[in-house]
Scaffold this active site. Structure first.
Site, PDB file in Angstrom:
ATOM      1  N   ASP A  36      12.489  51.835 -11.822  1.00 60.45           N
ATOM      2  CA  ASP A  36      11.694  52.029 -10.756  1.00 60.45           C
ATOM      3  C   ASP A  36      12.171  50.812  -9.839  1.00 60.45           C
ATOM      4  OD1 ASP A  36       9.765  52.736  -8.882  1.00 60.45           O
ATOM      5  OD2 ASP A  36       8.280  51.649 -10.125  1.00 60.45           O
ATOM      6  N   ASN A  84       7.004  63.412  -8.780  1.00 51.67           N
ATOM      7  CA  ASN A  84       8.128  63.027  -7.760  1.00 51.67           C
ATOM      8  C   ASN A  84       8.514  64.258  -6.863  1.00 51.67           C
ATOM      9  OD1 ASN A  84       9.909  60.930 -10.063  1.00 51.67           O
ATOM     10  ND2 ASN A  84       8.477  60.233  -8.516  1.00 51.67           N
TER      11      ASN A  84
HETATM   12  C1  IPE Z   1       8.229  56.523 -11.973  1.00 54.15           C
HETATM   13  O1  IPE Z   1       8.427  55.907 -10.793  1.00 54.15           O
HETATM   14  C2  IPE Z   1       9.248  57.725 -12.108  1.00 54.15           C
HETATM   15  C3  IPE Z   1      10.475  57.277 -12.249  1.00 54.15           C
HETATM   16  C4  IPE Z   1      10.990  56.145 -12.552  1.00 54.15           C
HETATM   17  C5  IPE Z   1      11.363  58.584 -12.402  1.00 54.15           C
HETATM   18  P1  IPE Z   1       7.385  56.029  -9.551  1.00 54.15           P
HETATM   19  O2  IPE Z   1       7.739  55.255  -8.559  1.00 54.15           O
HETATM   20  O3  IPE Z   1       7.514  57.527  -9.466  1.00 54.15           O
HETATM   21  O4  IPE Z   1       5.874  55.664 -10.165  1.00 54.15           O
HETATM   22  P2  IPE Z   1       4.760  55.360  -9.429  1.00 54.15           P
HETATM   23  O5  IPE Z   1       4.405  56.356  -8.419  1.00 54.15           O
HETATM   24  O6  IPE Z   1       4.809  54.072  -8.876  1.00 54.15           O
HETATM   25  O7  IPE Z   1       3.767  55.241 -10.505  1.00 54.15           O
HETATM   26  C1  IPE Z   2      12.602  55.245  -8.709  1.00 59.32           C
HETATM   27  O1  IPE Z   2      12.467  54.396  -7.630  1.00 59.32           O
HETATM   28  C2  IPE Z   2      13.521  56.203  -8.702  1.00 59.32           C
HETATM   29  C3  IPE Z   2      12.734  57.624  -8.956  1.00 59.32           C
HETATM   30  C4  IPE Z   2      11.529  57.466  -8.722  1.00 59.32           C
HETATM   31  C5  IPE Z   2      13.314  58.750  -8.689  1.00 59.32           C
HETATM   32  P1  IPE Z   2      11.763  54.583  -6.487  1.00 59.32           P
HETATM   33  O2  IPE Z   2      12.193  55.672  -5.586  1.00 59.32           O
HETATM   34  O3  IPE Z   2      10.468  54.900  -7.165  1.00 59.32           O
HETATM   35  O4  IPE Z   2      11.640  53.429  -5.655  1.00 59.32           O
HETATM   36  P2  IPE Z   2      10.146  52.527  -5.146  1.00 59.32           P
HETATM   37  O5  IPE Z   2       9.279  52.540  -6.430  1.00 59.32           O
HETATM   38  O6  IPE Z   2       9.842  53.470  -4.028  1.00 59.32           O
HETATM   39  O7  IPE Z   2      10.819  51.148  -4.772  1.00 59.32           O
HETATM   40 MG    MG Z   3       8.700  53.721  -7.729  1.00 59.84          MG
END
Ligand code: IPE
Ligand code: IPE
Ligand code: MG
Length: 256
Positions: A36, A84
């Site tokens: 993340d 997502n």
């Molecule tokens: C979790 O991250 C999913 C992945 C890393 C693919 P998110 O960014 O989607 O999770 P939340 O929304 O912060 O809980």
């Molecule tokens: C994790 O990074 C990757 C996916 C969920 C695909 P994020 O895209 O959630 O990055 P933040 O949490 O918005 O910084």
């Molecule tokens: Mg994230």
């Protein structure tokens, strides 16, 4: 924006020696990672979120190489959750293209490094070309003897549990299985992770203290390491810290 040509190949890197501050006999067999913070990494640099995702691929390649070099049996990473899809369409399609481009580019090296690839999740809604490449990657690495790389794509822990319950109900209706014989082992065999031991260590980057629908069943007794490091910055130092933290824990599994 980082171009695909600068995505370095997994084979370009050298073998990393086993860290002196780790006990080789107390390494986790299986590490799960919620990768993340890609978006925040990009935002901090005034760049589009997509650049963060591309940079995140490098961190994954480094982590896979280190885990393989240090004798970890399995690495399960959260690449795309069932939630997502709610992101802007452009970001979702960028991610799908990125998955395909990276897999295409890395497959030969992953094969030669004996990596056994699996994709966990409901793969049906993914683009057709990505699904075909996933099928090829899984099939062509299925006999590999090295680290297991499980990529959770359109993965949701709740969906996984519901699908398992549906399959068991169907088998029960067909008379194949007696409901009273459904125990934890039988249930776990219906999950995407059927052939894998449960993760010993869960790492979440970017400082969030939640599991976001990841491996709800399998993480029952995982040690949790949360780091403020954003995923694209996750490197050898960060992984070593997570492992030192893991080795400092007393795992009791409900005992004394
Ligand atoms: C979790 O991250 C999913 C992945 C890393 C693919 P998110 O960014 O989607 O999770 P939340 O929304 O912060 O809980
Ligand atoms: C994790 O990074 C990757 C996916 C969920 C695909 P994020 O895209 O959630 O990055 P933040 O949490 O918005 O910084
Ligand atoms: Mg994230």
């Amino acid at each position: 924006m980082i171009q695909p040509s600068v995505i370095t190949s997994y084979q370009d890197k050298q073998v990393s020696p086993f860290p002196k501050d780790l006990d080789p006999l107390r390494m986790p067999d299986h590490i799960a990672v919620i990768m993340d913070g890609n978006g925040r990494w990009a935002k901090a640099r005034g760049l589009p979120r997509t650049v963060g995702h591309t940079a995140g691929v490098e961190a994954l390649k480094t982590t896979l190489r280190l885990c393989s070099d240090w004798g970890i049996g399995a690495l399960t990473v959260y690449a795309f959750s069932t939630e997502n899809w709610s992101r802007p369409g452009e970001e979702v399609s960028f991610l799908m293209t990125l998955f395909e481009r990276v897999l295409q580019k890395e497959l030969i090296t992953l094969k030669s490094k004996q990596v056994k690839i699996n994709f966990l999740g409901d793969l049906e809604p993914l683009p057709i070309s990505l699904k075909a490449l996933i099928r090829e990657s899984v099939k062509s690495t299925s006999c590999n003897k090295g680290i297991h790389l499980n990529i959770c794509t359109n993965y949701g822990g709740r969906r996984e549990l519901v699908l398992a319950a549906q399959r068991l109900a169907e088998r029960s209706v067909k008379g194949e299985i007696e409901p009273s014989l459904i125990d934890e082992q039988v249930f776990a065999a219906e999950l995407f992770t059927a052939s894998e031991v449960d993760p010993d260590l869960l790492i979440r980057t970017s400082g969030e203290s939640r599991i976001s629908n990841f491996l709800l069943w399998q993480l029952a007794y995982a040690e949790i390491h949360i780091t403020e490091v954003l995923w694209p910055d996750f490197d050898e130092i960060a992984l070593k810290k997570a492992l030192v933290d893991y080795q400092s824990r007393g795992r009791r599994f409900g005992g004394v």
